[in-house]
Design a protein around this motif. Structure first.
Motif, PDB file in Angstrom:
ATOM      1  N   VAL A 292       0.841  -1.202   0.000  1.00 29.76           N
ATOM      2  CA  VAL A 292       0.000   0.000   0.000  1.00 29.76           C
ATOM      3  C   VAL A 292       0.873   1.249   0.000  1.00 29.76           C
ATOM      4  CG1 VAL A 292      -1.705   1.322   1.291  1.00 29.76           C
ATOM      5  CG2 VAL A 292      -1.949  -1.165   1.097  1.00 29.76           C
ATOM      6  N   GLY A 293       1.899   1.248   0.855  1.00 30.56           N
ATOM      7  CA  GLY A 293       2.771   2.412   0.920  1.00 30.56           C
ATOM      8  C   GLY A 293       3.531   2.663  -0.364  1.00 30.56           C
ATOM      9  N   PHE A 294       3.874   1.604  -1.074  1.00 26.96           N
ATOM     10  CA  PHE A 294       4.662   1.730  -2.297  1.00 26.96           C
ATOM     11  C   PHE A 294       3.975   2.613  -3.327  1.00 26.96           C
ATOM     12  CE2 PHE A 294       5.450   0.069  -6.621  1.00 26.96           C
ATOM     13  CZ  PHE A 294       6.793   0.350  -6.736  1.00 26.96           C
ATOM     14  N   TYR A 295       2.687   2.401  -3.539  1.00 28.11           N
ATOM     15  CA  TYR A 295       1.982   3.118  -4.610  1.00 28.11           C
ATOM     16  C   TYR A 295       1.684   4.568  -4.264  1.00 28.11           C
ATOM     17  CZ  TYR A 295       1.436  -1.302  -7.047  1.00 28.11           C
ATOM     18  OH  TYR A 295       1.688  -2.482  -7.706  1.00 28.11           O
ATOM     19  N   PHE A 296       1.921   4.964  -3.003  1.00 27.40           N
ATOM     20  CA  PHE A 296       1.662   6.346  -2.618  1.00 27.40           C
ATOM     21  C   PHE A 296       2.943   7.148  -2.378  1.00 27.40           C
ATOM     22  CE2 PHE A 296      -2.342   4.266  -1.593  1.00 27.40           C
ATOM     23  CZ  PHE A 296      -3.266   5.174  -2.093  1.00 27.40           C
ATOM     24  N   THR A 297       4.107   6.530  -2.618  1.00 26.02           N
ATOM     25  CA  THR A 297       5.359   7.254  -2.407  1.00 26.02           C
ATOM     26  C   THR A 297       5.803   7.942  -3.696  1.00 26.02           C
ATOM     27  OG1 THR A 297       7.631   7.053  -1.639  1.00 26.02           O
ATOM     28  CG2 THR A 297       6.802   5.254  -2.961  1.00 26.02           C
ATOM     29  N   HIS A 298       6.408   9.114  -3.537  1.00 25.41           N
ATOM     30  CA  HIS A 298       6.924   9.883  -4.671  1.00 25.41           C
ATOM     31  C   HIS A 298       8.415  10.174  -4.504  1.00 25.41           C
ATOM     32  CE1 HIS A 298       3.006  10.822  -6.603  1.00 25.41           C
ATOM     33  NE2 HIS A 298       2.554  10.656  -5.372  1.00 25.41           N
ATOM     34  N   TRP A 299       9.057   9.484  -3.572  1.00 19.45           N
ATOM     35  CA  TRP A 299      10.486   9.668  -3.317  1.00 19.45           C
ATOM     36  C   TRP A 299      11.195   8.370  -3.669  1.00 19.45           C
ATOM     37  CZ3 TRP A 299      13.389   9.208   1.866  1.00 19.45           C
ATOM     38  CH2 TRP A 299      14.681   9.767   1.744  1.00 19.45           C
ATOM     39  N   LEU A 300      12.107   8.415  -4.615  1.00 20.81           N
ATOM     40  CA  LEU A 300      12.730   7.201  -5.139  1.00 20.81           C
ATOM     41  C   LEU A 300      13.373   6.331  -4.062  1.00 20.81           C
ATOM     42  CD1 LEU A 300      13.467   5.401  -7.516  1.00 20.81           C
ATOM     43  CD2 LEU A 300      15.469   6.871  -7.939  1.00 20.81           C
ATOM     44  N   PRO A 301      14.197   6.886  -3.138  1.00 24.96           N
ATOM     45  CA  PRO A 301      14.794   6.011  -2.108  1.00 24.96           C
ATOM     46  C   PRO A 301      13.747   5.268  -1.277  1.00 24.96           C
ATOM     47  CG  PRO A 301      15.939   8.109  -2.160  1.00 24.96           C
ATOM     48  CD  PRO A 301      14.750   8.256  -3.045  1.00 24.96           C
ATOM     49  N   LEU A 302      12.644   5.939  -0.966  1.00 25.40           N
ATOM     50  CA  LEU A 302      11.589   5.263  -0.195  1.00 25.40           C
ATOM     51  C   LEU A 302      10.917   4.181  -1.037  1.00 25.40           C
ATOM     52  CD1 LEU A 302       9.926   5.033   2.353  1.00 25.40           C
ATOM     53  CD2 LEU A 302       8.437   6.859   1.487  1.00 25.40           C
ATOM     54  N   ALA A 303      10.710   4.451  -2.314  1.00 23.24           N
ATOM     55  CA  ALA A 303      10.121   3.447  -3.193  1.00 23.24           C
ATOM     56  C   ALA A 303      11.014   2.207  -3.280  1.00 23.24           C
ATOM     57  CB  ALA A 303       9.899   4.033  -4.585  1.00 23.24           C
ATOM     58  N   LEU A 304      12.328   2.426  -3.377  1.00 26.01           N
ATOM     59  CA  LEU A 304      13.262   1.295  -3.420  1.00 26.01           C
ATOM     60  C   LEU A 304      13.220   0.508  -2.109  1.00 26.01           C
ATOM     61  CD1 LEU A 304      16.307   3.023  -5.161  1.00 26.01           C
ATOM     62  CD2 LEU A 304      14.727   1.378  -6.174  1.00 26.01           C
ATOM     63  N   ALA A 305      13.120   1.215  -0.994  1.00 23.62           N
ATOM     64  CA  ALA A 305      13.027   0.537   0.302  1.00 23.62           C
ATOM     65  C   ALA A 305      11.755  -0.293   0.376  1.00 23.62           C
ATOM     66  CB  ALA A 305      13.077   1.565   1.435  1.00 23.62           C
ATOM     67  N   MET A 306      10.650   0.263  -0.118  1.00 22.75           N
ATOM     68  CA  MET A 306       9.391  -0.477  -0.130  1.00 22.75           C
ATOM     69  C   MET A 306       9.471  -1.696  -1.043  1.00 22.75           C
ATOM     70  SD  MET A 306       7.102   0.770   1.906  1.00 22.75           S
ATOM     71  CE  MET A 306       6.695   2.260   2.829  1.00 22.75           C
ATOM     72  N   THR A 307      10.166  -1.551  -2.170  1.00 26.34           N
ATOM     73  CA  THR A 307      10.341  -2.675  -3.084  1.00 26.34           C
ATOM     74  C   THR A 307      11.095  -3.813  -2.406  1.00 26.34           C
ATOM     75  OG1 THR A 307      10.267  -1.319  -5.091  1.00 26.34           O
ATOM     76  CG2 THR A 307      11.469  -3.399  -5.231  1.00 26.34           C
ATOM     77  N   ALA A 308      12.182  -3.461  -1.711  1.00 28.84           N
ATOM     78  CA  ALA A 308      12.959  -4.481  -1.010  1.00 28.84           C
ATOM     79  C   ALA A 308      12.140  -5.120   0.110  1.00 28.84           C
ATOM     80  CB  ALA A 308      14.239  -3.862  -0.448  1.00 28.84           C
ATOM     81  N   LEU A 309      11.416  -4.295   0.870  1.00 26.29           N
ATOM     82  CA  LEU A 309      10.607  -4.819   1.975  1.00 26.29           C
ATOM     83  C   LEU A 309       9.490  -5.718   1.466  1.00 26.29           C
ATOM     84  CD1 LEU A 309       9.776  -4.908   4.945  1.00 26.29           C
ATOM     85  CD2 LEU A 309       8.482  -2.786   4.581  1.00 26.29           C
ATOM     86  N   HIS A 310       8.864  -5.320   0.364  1.00 23.85           N
ATOM     87  CA  HIS A 310       7.762  -6.121  -0.157  1.00 23.85           C
ATOM     88  C   HIS A 310       8.254  -7.492  -0.624  1.00 23.85           C
ATOM     89  CE1 HIS A 310       3.669  -6.607  -1.357  1.00 23.85           C
ATOM     90  NE2 HIS A 310       3.984  -6.882  -2.611  1.00 23.85           N
ATOM     91  N   ALA A 311       9.367  -7.516  -1.337  1.00 27.26           N
ATOM     92  CA  ALA A 311       9.922  -8.796  -1.780  1.00 27.26           C
ATOM     93  C   ALA A 311      10.317  -9.659  -0.585  1.00 27.26           C
ATOM     94  CB  ALA A 311      11.121  -8.556  -2.690  1.00 27.26           C
ATOM     95  N   ALA A 312      10.954  -9.052   0.411  1.00 30.14           N
ATOM     96  CA  ALA A 312      11.391  -9.796   1.591  1.00 30.14           C
ATOM     97  C   ALA A 312      10.198 -10.353   2.364  1.00 30.14           C
ATOM     98  CB  ALA A 312      12.241  -8.899   2.494  1.00 30.14           C
TER      99      ALA A 312
END
Length: 396
Positions: A292-312
């Motif tokens: 949910v948080g991933f699709y509402f972020t507009h800051w690339l570092p946070l999006a990358l963190a969400m990507t890693a967290l979601h996969a993990a």
């Protein structure tokens, strides 16, 4: 454990290669067959359909025959399919997609169950099974570059023919190992031999088995649907081209592999700090927050963190699902349960992409977030009876 299971681990890696070659070289394959890329790419869906039907229909059969025989037969079918695909003919490529889907629907659960059977019914069995899934996730991350280098010398046809050779060699290894373990061919399965319908009924009676299988389906729908639109999201919101997005894909794949491997070790250790059921719930909560948080972020570092967290987080859930299936279903039903889990994953791939696309079309990326979030909430609901049925004195 890895030394003991090396043929199983290698076979789990080989099982991913045919469709990896097909996806990587889709354009030249379409040119060779005289077809459009869209039409050729659509054939990939035949494999998922075949995996769903074969995995469901043959689920009880995997526990009625030695797992090594099932794996060997699936490897022979996989090798034959790769040889058909190497022809470049459109109809034979359609047969290739169908046969690959059908063979992997038997191969993957047979390999996972065979690995677990080597170590009985305890936590070592769960660790062996998750080692197979970790190897599969690592191969998915590395397969493209691995097949690209040999293809420089012999093309995509050579890659497929190479899969044929390796598959047949591995099939011979499984046959030889089974004959050494059971020279008279009398040991078919541990415990009573159940009938076809009785296997489904017995599996439904296993504590928490049905909710765990439902969680496996929902998790796959969320993750594979999310991956279907990942590149488009990064391109639209952060203007990442295909070259830069490759690093995002690597981040996601590496996060999944490491988390899957560590979760398999932690939840199946002699004295785990957290029960498998609790790890499952924690992984689902993390998946909900990150998707949910991933699709509402507009800051690339946070999006990358969400990507890693979601996969993990999905890797945690996947490892827990396999561990619970292996430990709760025992040697007489784990093959059937793993086959149904694989069939559910095939269905989840289609459902996730379709539902995610519907959400995207109706309300943009917030709509996608709502759809995937709702699926994770449904998985959390399915986890409630699993948590209630957890052993009170240590994780079993």
């Amino acid at each position: 454990m890895a030394r003991t299971l090396w043929p199983v681990l290698l076979a789990s890696a080989v099982g991913l290669l045919p469709f990896t070659v097909f996806s990587t070289y889709l354009v030249p394959i379409a040119d060779e067959a005289g077809s459009s890329v869209a039409a050729m790419g659509g054939l990939r869906g035949l494999g998922g359909l075949a995996a769903l039907l074969v995995g469901t229909a043959l689920a009880p059969v995997i526990d009625r025959v030695p797992k090594e025989w099932a794996a060997a037969g699936a490897l022979v079918a996989l090798g034959a399919s790769a040889a058909l695909g190497a022809s470049g003919d459109f109809l034979l490529l359609a047969a290739f997609c169908l046969l690959v889907g059908a063979s992997t629907a038997v191969l993957n659960p047979a390999l996972t169950a065979a690995a677990a059977d080597r170590f009985g019914t305890g936590k070592a069995a769960g660790r062996a099974a998750t080692l197979v899934t970790a190897t599969t996730s690592m191969t998915a991350m590395l397969a493209a570059p691995v097949i690209a280098l040999p293809a420089l010398f012999w093309g995509w046809q050579g890659d497929l023919l190479g899969v044929t050779v390796v598959s047949l060699l591995l099939a011979a290894v499984f046959v030889a190992r089974r004959r050494r373990a059971d020279p008279d061919g009398e040991a078919v399965a541990h415990g009573p031999r159940l009938g076809y319908l009785a296997s489904f009924k017995a599996l439904a009676a296993v504590r928490g088995a049905v909710p765990v299988l439902l969680i496996g389906f929902l998790r796959t729908a969320v993750f594979m649907g999310y991956l279907s639109y990942l590149a488009a999201f990064y391109e639209e919101r952060f203007d990442l081209d295909a070259g830069l997005f490759a690093f995002v894909w690597t981040l996601s794949g590496a996060s999944f592999f490491v988390s899957n491997l560590l979760t398999g070790r932690l939840t199946n250790s002699a004295e785990p700090r957290f029960g498998t059921e609790r790890m499952l719930a924690a992984g689902l909560v993390a998946a909900l927050v990150s998707v949910v948080g991933f699709y509402f972020t507009h800051w690339l570092p946070l999006a990358l963190a969400m990507t890693a967290l979601h996969a993990a987080s999905h890797a945690v859930v996947a490892a827990c699902v396999v561990s619970l299936i292996v430990r709760r279903c025992g040697t007489t039903l784990r093959g059937s349960a793993l086959s149904l889990n694989a069939a559910g994953q095939s269905l989840g791939v289609f459902a996730g992409a379709a539902l995610g696309g519907a959400g995207l079309g109706l309300a943009g990326y917030p709509g996608t977030a709502v759809v995937f979030g709702a699926l994770v909430v449904a998985a959390l609901g399915a986890a409630v009876p699993v948590l209630r049925g957890a052993p009170k004195a240590g994780d079993v």
